[in-house]
Design a protein around this motif. Structure first.
Motif, PDB file in Angstrom:
ATOM      1  N   THR A  24       0.817  -1.204   0.000  1.00 28.41           N
ATOM      2  CA  THR A  24       0.000   0.000   0.000  1.00 28.41           C
ATOM      3  C   THR A  24       0.849   1.251   0.000  1.00 28.41           C
ATOM      4  N   ALA A  25       1.829   1.308   0.920  1.00 29.82           N
ATOM      5  CA  ALA A  25       2.669   2.503   0.991  1.00 29.82           C
ATOM      6  C   ALA A  25       3.485   2.660  -0.284  1.00 29.82           C
ATOM      7  N   GLY A  26       4.020   1.534  -0.788  1.00 32.84           N
ATOM      8  CA  GLY A  26       4.845   1.607  -1.984  1.00 32.84           C
ATOM      9  C   GLY A  26       4.059   2.084  -3.185  1.00 32.84           C
ATOM     10  N   ALA A  96      16.314  -1.302   4.552  1.00 29.64           N
ATOM     11  CA  ALA A  96      14.888  -1.390   4.868  1.00 29.64           C
ATOM     12  C   ALA A  96      14.102  -0.283   4.179  1.00 29.64           C
ATOM     13  N   ARG A  97      14.630   0.932   4.216  1.00 31.60           N
ATOM     14  CA  ARG A  97      13.936   2.051   3.570  1.00 31.60           C
ATOM     15  C   ARG A  97      13.873   1.876   2.065  1.00 31.60           C
ATOM     16  N   SER A  98      14.939   1.368   1.477  1.00 22.98           N
ATOM     17  CA  SER A  98      14.990   1.275   0.018  1.00 22.98           C
ATOM     18  C   SER A  98      13.998   0.257  -0.533  1.00 22.98           C
ATOM     19  N   ILE A  99      13.595  -0.730   0.292  1.00 26.83           N
ATOM     20  CA  ILE A  99      12.604  -1.721  -0.153  1.00 26.83           C
ATOM     21  C   ILE A  99      11.229  -1.425   0.439  1.00 26.83           C
ATOM     22  N   ASP A 100      11.089  -0.266   1.079  1.00 24.97           N
ATOM     23  CA  ASP A 100       9.816   0.166   1.651  1.00 24.97           C
ATOM     24  C   ASP A 100       9.305  -0.825   2.693  1.00 24.97           C
ATOM     25  N   THR A 240       9.294  -2.409  -3.763  1.00 23.72           N
ATOM     26  CA  THR A 240       8.267  -2.709  -2.785  1.00 23.72           C
ATOM     27  C   THR A 240       8.529  -4.075  -2.170  1.00 23.72           C
ATOM     28  N   ILE A 241       7.850  -4.338  -1.074  1.00 24.71           N
ATOM     29  CA  ILE A 241       7.951  -5.660  -0.464  1.00 24.71           C
ATOM     30  C   ILE A 241       7.479  -6.739  -1.441  1.00 24.71           C
TER      31      ILE A 241
END
Length: 343
Positions: A24-26, A96-100, A240-241
């Motif tokens: 969702t965030a991504g 962690a931030r780079s893959i959301d 994204t994840i």
């Protein structure tokens, strides 16, 4: 009631959280604009984007960033042993931030309890029932900072999580987020004030690496970037994840021929015959998976011996105990790579 995977500390366990609901965030941020990976070449392109983003923060450590990505793609966990202040925490946060993904940090201390890591049931007076408050282990990337400062009882709280991607508390088993990766740091300069990691826990880490000090030019660049705001604040999601899940599935399908599998097995057998404690079958499996990930980073759909040789030192060395009682198995692994040939 708070459900597992939601952000927030539990009990007295110190935790730092970076929110990130992958899909969702991504999607909201436009991260998903890139094509979802479908081939090893797509995985290589995804990895390049992540490495480039993280390198804006971690100067001169491309190899270390690639080790993290290999670990994530191989469905494993990473142990970073080094002196304080070389960027171990920043590396974990940046990835962690780079893959959301969601990120939580556990500061391991002598008084930390297992429930501070996994979570605890708290009595709810309004409902007269116990509600589960998830611990910081419920995140995509969990940083175990200075893990060897906590006693073995607390360290063992991670064993089930790292092996089975689940946590059992008070007879109830709960799944952890997918993907789930532990990046633990270990202080190696104060042995009198730390605990030795249990062998069973060490064996659950796919890789063990050191970052090392930067050279003069790299350190000057670091000083320049940190003169103002911390550059990690500028790290943007470039995947994204969902992308990571798909990439891991592709990595798992990369071909490891019978000859490659036998090569890995003979390397493992060599370590067992030439050390007090050699690499376990779990270590052999980790080496195959890491080699598949390394092949993917090269855009290949099959593993070659070079992939195995590139990954063996960081995957096998920490699992070996020598006859002298030492914990450094690097020499044994080097000998194995020199003596064992692919047939």
């Amino acid at each position: 009631m708070t459900e597992p995977g939601e952000s927030g500390p539990v009990g007295t366990g110190p935790a730092e959280s970076t929110d990130g609901n992958a899909e969702t965030a991504g999607a909201a941020a436009g991260v998903g604009a890139a094509v979802e990976p479908e081939t090893p070449a797509d995985v290589a392109a995804l990895a390049d984007r992540i490495v480039s983003e993280v390198e804006d923060v971690i100067v001169g450590k491309r190899d270390a960033v690639e080790h993290v990505l290999v670990t994530v793609l191989a469905r494993g966990h990473l142990l970073v042993e080094d002196v304080p202040g070389v960027g171990k925490t920043t590396l974990a946060k940046s990835v962690a931030r780079s893959i959301d993904g969601s990120f939580k940090r556990v500061q391991f201390t002598p008084d930390l309890l297992p429930s501070d890591v996994t979570g605890v049931n708290v009595f709810n007076r309004r409902t007269d029932e116990f509600d589960f408050q998830p611990g910081p282990v419920f995140a995509n990337v969990v940083l175990g900072d200075e893990i060897n400062r906590a006693p073995p009882k607390t360290q063992s709280a991670l064993l089930e999580a790292m092996e089975e991607n689940q946590v059992t508390t008070d007879g109830t088993t709960r799944d952890l987020p997918d993907p789930f990766c532990v990046i633990a740091t270990q202080n190696d300069v104060e042995p009198g004030q730390t605990y030795e990691l249990p062998v069973a826990e060490v064996d659950r880490f796919t890789k063990k690496i050191r970052l090392g000090y930067p050279d003069t030019e790299e350190e000057a660049a670091i000083l320049g970037r940190l003169a103002g705001d911390h550059p990690i604040d500028a790290v943007e999601p470039v995947a994204t994840i969902a992308d990571v899940r798909r990439a891991r599935a592709i990595v798992g399908e990369i071909e490891a021929s019978e000859a490659v599998r036998e090569y890995v097995a003979r390397l493992a057998v060599y370590t067992r015959r030439n050390a007090k404690l050699g690499a376990s079958p779990r270590g052999s499996l980790a080496l195959i998976r890491a080699s598949q990930a390394r092949a993917a980073l090269a855009g290949r759909g099959y593993v070659i011996p070079d992939d195995v040789q590139a990954e063996a030192p960081t995957v096998l060395s920490h699992r070996i105990r020598t006859e002298s009682g030492g914990t450094d198995g690097a020499d044994v692994v080097d000998d194995a790579l020199d003596r064992i040939r692919v047939e």
